[in-house]
Scaffold this motif. Structure first.
Motif, PDB file in Angstrom:
ATOM      1  N   VAL A  82      -2.852   4.752  -4.428  1.00  0.00           N
ATOM      2  CA  VAL A  82      -1.496   4.735  -4.994  1.00  0.00           C
ATOM      3  C   VAL A  82      -0.639   5.815  -4.338  1.00  0.00           C
ATOM      4  CG1 VAL A  82      -0.135   5.151  -7.082  1.00  0.00           C
ATOM      5  CG2 VAL A  82      -2.204   3.758  -7.213  1.00  0.00           C
ATOM      6  N   GLU A  83      -1.220   6.991  -4.152  1.00  0.00           N
ATOM      7  CA  GLU A  83      -0.500   8.103  -3.522  1.00  0.00           C
ATOM      8  C   GLU A  83      -0.127   7.767  -2.080  1.00  0.00           C
ATOM      9  OE1 GLU A  83      -1.388  12.668  -2.008  1.00  0.00           O
ATOM     10  OE2 GLU A  83      -2.714  11.764  -3.512  1.00  0.00           O
ATOM     11  N   ILE A  84      -1.080   7.211  -1.320  1.00  0.00           N
ATOM     12  CA  ILE A  84      -0.813   6.873   0.085  1.00  0.00           C
ATOM     13  C   ILE A  84       0.181   5.719   0.181  1.00  0.00           C
ATOM     14  CG2 ILE A  84      -1.863   5.996   2.215  1.00  0.00           C
ATOM     15  CD1 ILE A  84      -4.376   7.538   1.524  1.00  0.00           C
ATOM     16  N   GLU A  85       0.076   4.768  -0.733  1.00  0.00           N
ATOM     17  CA  GLU A  85       1.048   3.666  -0.763  1.00  0.00           C
ATOM     18  C   GLU A  85       2.471   4.201  -0.895  1.00  0.00           C
ATOM     19  OE1 GLU A  85       0.470  -0.591  -2.527  1.00  0.00           O
ATOM     20  OE2 GLU A  85      -0.603   0.822  -3.805  1.00  0.00           O
ATOM     21  N   GLU A  86       2.650   5.192  -1.752  1.00  0.00           N
ATOM     22  CA  GLU A  86       3.975   5.769  -1.971  1.00  0.00           C
ATOM     23  C   GLU A  86       4.489   6.442  -0.700  1.00  0.00           C
ATOM     24  OE1 GLU A  86       3.551   8.397  -5.273  1.00  0.00           O
ATOM     25  OE2 GLU A  86       3.465   6.785  -6.768  1.00  0.00           O
ATOM     26  N   VAL A  87       3.613   7.168  -0.009  1.00  0.00           N
ATOM     27  CA  VAL A  87       4.008   7.843   1.226  1.00  0.00           C
ATOM     28  C   VAL A  87       4.382   6.823   2.300  1.00  0.00           C
ATOM     29  CG1 VAL A  87       3.260   9.366   3.093  1.00  0.00           C
ATOM     30  CG2 VAL A  87       2.591   9.875   0.740  1.00  0.00           C
ATOM     31  N   VAL A 106     -26.304   3.076  -6.689  1.00  0.00           N
ATOM     32  CA  VAL A 106     -25.618   4.350  -6.902  1.00  0.00           C
ATOM     33  C   VAL A 106     -24.187   4.231  -6.370  1.00  0.00           C
ATOM     34  CG1 VAL A 106     -25.570   6.807  -6.330  1.00  0.00           C
ATOM     35  CG2 VAL A 106     -27.752   5.666  -6.716  1.00  0.00           C
ATOM     36  N   GLU A 107     -23.239   4.787  -7.104  1.00  0.00           N
ATOM     37  CA  GLU A 107     -21.831   4.758  -6.694  1.00  0.00           C
ATOM     38  C   GLU A 107     -21.462   6.109  -6.087  1.00  0.00           C
ATOM     39  OE1 GLU A 107     -18.067   4.721  -9.371  1.00  0.00           O
ATOM     40  OE2 GLU A 107     -18.575   2.603  -9.053  1.00  0.00           O
ATOM     41  N   PHE A 108     -21.394   6.149  -4.746  1.00  0.00           N
ATOM     42  CA  PHE A 108     -21.057   7.391  -4.060  1.00  0.00           C
ATOM     43  C   PHE A 108     -19.550   7.676  -4.117  1.00  0.00           C
ATOM     44  CE2 PHE A 108     -25.008   6.059  -1.956  1.00  0.00           C
ATOM     45  CZ  PHE A 108     -25.767   7.215  -2.106  1.00  0.00           C
ATOM     46  N   ALA A 109     -18.761   6.610  -4.065  1.00  0.00           N
ATOM     47  CA  ALA A 109     -17.302   6.759  -4.056  1.00  0.00           C
ATOM     48  C   ALA A 109     -16.750   6.526  -5.455  1.00  0.00           C
ATOM     49  CB  ALA A 109     -16.672   5.769  -3.063  1.00  0.00           C
ATOM     50  N   ASP A 110     -16.118   7.528  -6.005  1.00  0.00           N
ATOM     51  CA  ASP A 110     -15.531   7.430  -7.346  1.00  0.00           C
ATOM     52  C   ASP A 110     -14.325   6.488  -7.284  1.00  0.00           C
ATOM     53  OD1 ASP A 110     -13.712   8.037  -9.558  1.00  0.00           O
ATOM     54  OD2 ASP A 110     -15.168   9.592 -10.066  1.00  0.00           O
ATOM     55  N   ARG A 111     -14.443   5.336  -7.949  1.00  0.00           N
ATOM     56  CA  ARG A 111     -13.384   4.315  -7.874  1.00  0.00           C
ATOM     57  C   ARG A 111     -12.072   4.811  -8.471  1.00  0.00           C
ATOM     58  NH1 ARG A 111     -17.366   2.587  -5.367  1.00  0.00           N
ATOM     59  NH2 ARG A 111     -17.839   0.372  -5.099  1.00  0.00           N
ATOM     60  N   THR A 112     -12.142   5.633  -9.497  1.00  0.00           N
ATOM     61  CA  THR A 112     -10.918   6.147 -10.123  1.00  0.00           C
ATOM     62  C   THR A 112     -10.172   7.059  -9.156  1.00  0.00           C
ATOM     63  OG1 THR A 112     -11.957   6.079 -12.295  1.00  0.00           O
ATOM     64  CG2 THR A 112      -9.965   7.397 -12.091  1.00  0.00           C
ATOM     65  N   GLN A 113     -10.924   7.942  -8.479  1.00  0.00           N
ATOM     66  CA  GLN A 113     -10.304   8.831  -7.492  1.00  0.00           C
ATOM     67  C   GLN A 113      -9.749   8.038  -6.311  1.00  0.00           C
ATOM     68  OE1 GLN A 113     -12.823  12.007  -6.191  1.00  0.00           O
ATOM     69  NE2 GLN A 113     -13.223  12.786  -8.261  1.00  0.00           N
ATOM     70  N   LEU A 114     -10.481   7.020  -5.880  1.00  0.00           N
ATOM     71  CA  LEU A 114     -10.028   6.196  -4.755  1.00  0.00           C
ATOM     72  C   LEU A 114      -8.742   5.464  -5.113  1.00  0.00           C
ATOM     73  CD1 LEU A 114     -10.342   4.994  -1.966  1.00  0.00           C
ATOM     74  CD2 LEU A 114     -11.947   3.309  -2.916  1.00  0.00           C
ATOM     75  N   LEU A 115      -8.680   4.918  -6.338  1.00  0.00           N
ATOM     76  CA  LEU A 115      -7.472   4.212  -6.778  1.00  0.00           C
ATOM     77  C   LEU A 115      -6.281   5.162  -6.796  1.00  0.00           C
ATOM     78  CD1 LEU A 115      -6.095   1.682  -7.849  1.00  0.00           C
ATOM     79  CD2 LEU A 115      -6.855   2.311 -10.148  1.00  0.00           C
ATOM     80  N   SER A 116      -6.489   6.369  -7.290  1.00  0.00           N
ATOM     81  CA  SER A 116      -5.419   7.360  -7.338  1.00  0.00           C
ATOM     82  C   SER A 116      -4.944   7.703  -5.925  1.00  0.00           C
ATOM     83  CB  SER A 116      -5.924   8.621  -8.047  1.00  0.00           C
ATOM     84  OG  SER A 116      -4.939   9.624  -8.025  1.00  0.00           O
ATOM     85  N   LEU A 117      -5.894   7.819  -5.001  1.00  0.00           N
ATOM     86  CA  LEU A 117      -5.550   8.122  -3.610  1.00  0.00           C
ATOM     87  C   LEU A 117      -4.759   6.988  -2.982  1.00  0.00           C
ATOM     88  CD1 LEU A 117      -5.782   9.809  -1.014  1.00  0.00           C
ATOM     89  CD2 LEU A 117      -7.987   8.692  -0.590  1.00  0.00           C
TER      90      LEU A 117
END
Length: 462
Positions: A201-206, A188-199
């Motif tokens: 990228v966002e944190i990298e920018e900050v 089972v995949e508890f962590a959504d990989r698409t959402q994690l990737l988006s996060l």
């Protein structure tokens, strides 16, 4: 480990003689120790029985004679700088009086504070995080109004809150990834990989934006090193004197007068610029002058801004030779070049030189002060002053900058791992590295060696 069950004391005001001085004592026995040496005009008054945030007039005595009339401020735990009971004794500024009061406090059970120990206790007791504690030292050492504002902003916790928010969001996803590892048979995949990737990228920018702010932050904290270079007799020393508003450097018509570097600072709109007047560049057989010219090239490499000073009345080919020599030595990724033609009142140069890189070109008369204002404006343009005016977080600490770069590298590996569908275990390892680096800034993750290294650079009494 930091021991906070002892009581410490130190003079918290600047060393030397002044109108008044403040002696701080903090710890579990702070108020009871002061009670033993403090005599109030009101018979039987005990400071330990008074409310926190109150001031009390009286006399400090060693039991044999009065030492001085003082005012004692009382702070009760946890509502104090360190989170402990604190008494601050304000006495007259005589060094003898300060020493006598410290001696009597030590006699009754206090010990001398180590450098930065009050602030370290504030950190240990949760009154501030590590980045805020470091901002205390920056605030004390601030040499300009801008440096003061940036340090005060960090001390209030804006930077810390930003980092804690980033770590909190990362921790949520890490927990979900590790939950998957606990139940591998469930597939089972508890962590959504698409959402994690988006996060990510966002944190990298900050994190990238914070790291880039260090260029401005370092300039604010330490000043912008500016090297004034050029041929002999071009007017470099005259320019330095004009910028400083005083006769700091010797001015002479004799070539090679300046044989060593001369340094001084000015404050331009809250930013400190550290000017370095260097020996003139020319071919010479003079051994001493040659050493000075070598130092010129050394300072040129170290500077963030290079002012290339040229004599408008000199030969164009000679000017061109110097310009090309200086341009070849510059690192345009970190250095800015301002070419200044001096003595414009005597000649109007029309050089046909093609500058390989972007630079500002100004025409001035250093002797008359004509164009100095334009040069000051050009110097300010070498700094991104807008980031200060926008009230954004600015990184001024090298330790923070290195941690941000390390976390940026870890986040990059997380992003690449997600894009390549790496296992959750490997992705989680890189996220933990990023978390540790971000946590090291605020002290959520830190070693005693790091803490000792930070606080040993504080002044005693803070």
């Amino acid at each position: 480990m930091l021991i906070t069950d002892t009581t410490i004391c130190a003079v918290s005001t600047a060393p030397g003689v002044g109108a008044i001085a403040t002696i701080r004592i903090a710890g579990p026995e702070a108020l009871s120790i002061v009670d033993k040496v403090f005599r109030s005009p009101k018979e039987g008054k005990q400071l330990s029985a008074q409310r926190g945030g109150t001031f009390h007039y009286g006399t400090i005595t060693d039991g044999q004679e009065d030492i001085d009339e003082v005012v004692v401020a009382v702070f009760k735990a946890p509502y104090s700088f360190t989170g402990e009971d604190i008494a601050e004794i304000t006495c007259h500024g005589s060094v003898v009086i300060q020493r006598r009061i410290i001696q009597v406090l030590l006699q009754y059970g206090a010990r001398m504070a180590k450098p930065g120990e009050f602030t370290q206790r504030a950190f240990a007791n949760g009154k501030m995080d590590l980045s805020q504690a470091e901002a205390v030292a920056d605030l004390i050492a601030s040499q300009s109004d801008v440096a003061r504002k940036v340090a005060l902003r960090q001390m209030k916790g804006g930077f810390s809150e930003q980092l804690k928010a980033l770590r909190g969001r990362l921790l949520e996803f890490t927990s979900l990834l590790e939950l998957e590892l606990d139940f591998p048979e469930e597939d089972v995949e508890f962590a959504d990989r698409t959402q994690l990737l988006s996060l990510i990228v966002e944190i990298e920018e900050v994190v990238s934006r914070l790291a880039k702010s260090f260029v401005v932050g370092n300039a604010i904290k330490n000043g912008v090193p500016v090297a004034i270079v050029g041929p002999t007799n071009a007017g470099k020393s005259t320019l330095l004197n004009a910028l400083l508003g005083e006769e700091r450097a010797i001015v002479s018509d004799i070539h090679g007068t300046t044989r060593d570097t001369i340094e001084d600072t000015i404050d331009l709109e809250g930013f400190i610029f550290r000017f370095i007047d260097t020996a003139g560049i020319r071919k010479t057989e003079d051994t001493i002058e040659s050493i000075g010219i070598e130092r010129t090239y050394s300072k040129l490499v170290e500077a963030s801004v290079v002012i290339l000073m040229l004599d408008s009345t000199s030969d164009e080919e000679e000017r061109k030779e110097v310009i090309l020599d200086v341009i070849e030595r510059l690192d345009y990724d970190r250095q800015k070049l301002i070419i200044v033609y001096n003595k414009k009142d005597l000649a109007q140069p029309n050089d046909s030189i093609q500058y390989e890189r972007e630079c500002e070109v100004l025409y001035i008369s250093a002797r008359d002060g004509d164009g100095i204002k334009l040069l000051q404006e050009a110097l300010l343009r070498t700094i991104d002053t807008g980031i200060v005016e926008a009230d954004e977080t600015i990184v001024t600490n090298m330790r923070h900058y290195e941690a941000l770069l390390n976390s940026q590298n870890s986040l990059c590996r997380v992003r690449e791992g997600l894009e390549c569908n790496l296992s959750g275990e490997l992705v989680a390892m890189d996220i933990h590295e990023a978390l540790d680096e971000l946590g090291s800034i605020t002290g959520e993750v830190s070693s005693q060696d790091v803490l000792n290294n930070i606080f040993k650079n504080f002044c005693i009494g803070k």
